[in-house]
Design a protein around this motif. Sequence first.
Motif, PDB file in Angstrom:
ATOM      1  N   ILE A  63       0.847  -1.187   0.000  1.00  0.00           N
ATOM      2  CA  ILE A  63       0.000   0.000   0.000  1.00  0.00           C
ATOM      3  C   ILE A  63       0.888   1.245   0.000  1.00  0.00           C
ATOM      4  N   SER A  64       0.584   2.191  -0.875  1.00  0.00           N
ATOM      5  CA  SER A  64       1.458   3.349  -1.064  1.00  0.00           C
ATOM      6  C   SER A  64       1.243   4.452  -0.036  1.00  0.00           C
ATOM      7  N   TYR A  65      -0.018   4.703   0.367  1.00  0.00           N
ATOM      8  CA  TYR A  65      -0.320   5.784   1.301  1.00  0.00           C
ATOM      9  C   TYR A  65      -1.088   5.226   2.500  1.00  0.00           C
ATOM     10  N   VAL A  66      -0.647   5.617   3.685  1.00  0.00           N
ATOM     11  CA  VAL A  66      -1.319   5.214   4.921  1.00  0.00           C
ATOM     12  C   VAL A  66      -1.582   6.479   5.731  1.00  0.00           C
ATOM     13  N   SER A  67      -2.852   6.713   6.068  1.00  0.00           N
ATOM     14  CA  SER A  67      -3.220   7.853   6.897  1.00  0.00           C
ATOM     15  C   SER A  67      -3.662   7.358   8.267  1.00  0.00           C
ATOM     16  N   VAL A  68      -3.147   7.981   9.307  1.00  0.00           N
ATOM     17  CA  VAL A  68      -3.502   7.646  10.693  1.00  0.00           C
ATOM     18  C   VAL A  68      -4.284   8.815  11.272  1.00  0.00           C
ATOM     19  N   TYR A  69      -5.452   8.529  11.872  1.00  0.00           N
ATOM     20  CA  TYR A  69      -6.339   9.600  12.340  1.00  0.00           C
ATOM     21  C   TYR A  69      -6.982   9.219  13.671  1.00  0.00           C
ATOM     22  N   ASP A  70      -7.029  10.192  14.582  1.00  0.00           N
ATOM     23  CA  ASP A  70      -7.855  10.047  15.784  1.00  0.00           C
ATOM     24  C   ASP A  70      -8.572  11.364  16.016  1.00  0.00           C
ATOM     25  N   HIS A  71      -9.746  11.283  16.599  1.00  0.00           N
ATOM     26  CA  HIS A  71     -10.639  12.435  16.686  1.00  0.00           C
ATOM     27  C   HIS A  71     -10.053  13.574  17.511  1.00  0.00           C
ATOM     28  N   HIS A  72      -9.228  13.257  18.490  1.00  0.00           N
ATOM     29  CA  HIS A  72      -8.663  14.288  19.366  1.00  0.00           C
ATOM     30  C   HIS A  72      -7.307  14.807  18.865  1.00  0.00           C
ATOM     31  N   GLY A  73      -6.804  14.261  17.796  1.00  0.00           N
ATOM     32  CA  GLY A  73      -5.524  14.728  17.258  1.00  0.00           C
ATOM     33  C   GLY A  73      -4.333  14.404  18.134  1.00  0.00           C
TER      34      GLY A  73
END
Length: 291
Positions: A124-134
Amino acid sequence: MALLYGLLWRFLLLLVHVNRALVSWLRVRLRSWKGRLWERAVAALLLPLALAGFPDQQKKLNRNPDANANPVTGKRTANRRSRWLSDGRSLEKLPVHIGLLVAEEELSYTDIANLVVWCMAVGISYVSVYDHHGIFRKNNSRMLEEIVRQQQDLLGVEGSKCNVEFLTNGTDEHQRHVVSCRPTVKVLSPEDGKQSIVQAAQQICRSVENKERSSQDISVSMLDILLRESKNIPDPELVVKFGPVDSTLGFLPWHIRLTEFISLPSHRNVSYEDLLGALQQYGTCQQRLGQ
């Protein structure tokens, strides 16, 4: 008298046997001593030659750090990398961009780093990590260190040479990076969602106010271009959501119109098989694309 002569004769024979045994023992000890003496002499002669060749060997090891690596560990790492790459190729379709959305209060940097590395390993070329509180964004240095550590542990030395980027205030800013290669990791926060849309709209309004554009030029396509310029990444085809909350929690609202969402109970103690199962589920899903 005859008895006395007999005892004397036996005593003399005993002395002869003791003498022979003593002589044999002395011969063996002498040979052993001479052998050790000869070995020491040879070692003393060869030692300077061995020491003379040691710097060259040390230079070779310094040029090739993997030569000191444990061959068993190296083989195990190569087998894992081969398996993960094979799994990626066996999927019916593989997302170019995957999002990891954590909808949980307790965050595990190690588990998220493992997921990121596994995504890289399958192709996989792009991986985004996200959480609501940053929280991941606020602690991006810790996030980066954990990703690099897991790259080295799971993929070996070569696998640790991958670019890691962090988005800051809606723009691409390289806060720290390793040697660049294909996979790219982006750590997102709510500021990169709705806030980026607000900023793009404000930019359009300022351009109209400054008469750089007319109000007739304002369109969805214009807003789309501005948002993609600020992110410079393709839309995520798949988002894996971790946690019990049934919500996107503000994850890139403009970019997920065609995104497939798959939910897992938790990101903590997640396994490679859990991720592979989600990828296999995505590979078999049919996306209508508005039809």
